[in-house]
Design an enzyme around this catalytic site. Sequence first.
Site: not given
Ligand code: APR
Length: 254
Positions: A115, A199
């Site tokens: 991204h 996620s």
């Molecule tokens: N350790 C393990 N898991 C964690 C931690 C941690 N310290 N902190 C958060 N999480 C988990 C959360 O429970 C969640 O399931 O990480 C996940 C983060 O998910 P999102 O917030 O959806 O982030 P991501 O999966 O990177 O999103 C993908 O969406 O908005 C777009 O471009 C943006 O790159 C991003 C993409």
Amino acid sequence: MDTLTDLLREAAVVVGFTGAGVSTESGIPDFRSPGGVWTRYDPRSFELDRYVADASVRRESWQMRREFFATSVAPNPAHRAFAALEGAGRSPGVITQNIDGLHQEAGSRRVVELHGTAREVMCLGERPVGAPDGCGWRSPYTWAFERLDAGEDDPRCPRCGGLVKSATVSFGQQLFPGVVEEAVGLVERADLLVVAGSSLQVYPAAALPLHALDHGARLVIVNDEETPFDDVADLVVRGRAGEVLGPAVTAALS
Ligand code: APR
């Protein structure tokens, strides 16, 4: 943890695939957890066509970026774990959805930024539709903050006058050319894909774990909540990425 350590020890080619959850222990909020970015900002505000059409969206975006960089952040044990695997010759690199550059700061040399990166800004051109259509100019993000500090609230490309945005991929924007192919190439070399802190809801990124399984790799998911791929993973570790991967990789490399 022991199973994870064994899988890491046995694997010949480990590839990491990370999301915002590997940076929360560095102080950067993720997107969809309680308090995450999309619980405080409306993602539709940051679609590319809104950014291009509406100067107030650009102004809000620059404000968000300044907040993002105002908090001094550093890599955490999760980033360092992937860098250690690469440094030990056990991993060709890490694929990340994150834009914070912390994998590179932790020492990872091969980072596929699906991204893009907030560490740079780029020319979008005058009226891009779906993808940047600029002159190719790029600069470190600090260039934009200097322009904002000089009173320009909508910095323009110094070379062609086009719109400027962080070199990230916004909703409604195509991924940069070649990035998905590079990520697929890494996944197809892996015999172990370690997914951490995602996620797994955003495509095409979220298709990578299945692609790894289709190519005979084992799949580990380290996440502090359920993901849609937990039932097809060889191992799910419910926990904090830094707390889990730090010790597991240290043990696997010792
Ligand atoms: N350790 C393990 N898991 C964690 C931690 C941690 N310290 N902190 C958060 N999480 C988990 C959360 O429970 C969640 O399931 O990480 C996940 C983060 O998910 P999102 O917030 O959806 O982030 P991501 O999966 O990177 O999103 C993908 O969406 O908005 C777009 O471009 C943006 O790159 C991003 C993409």
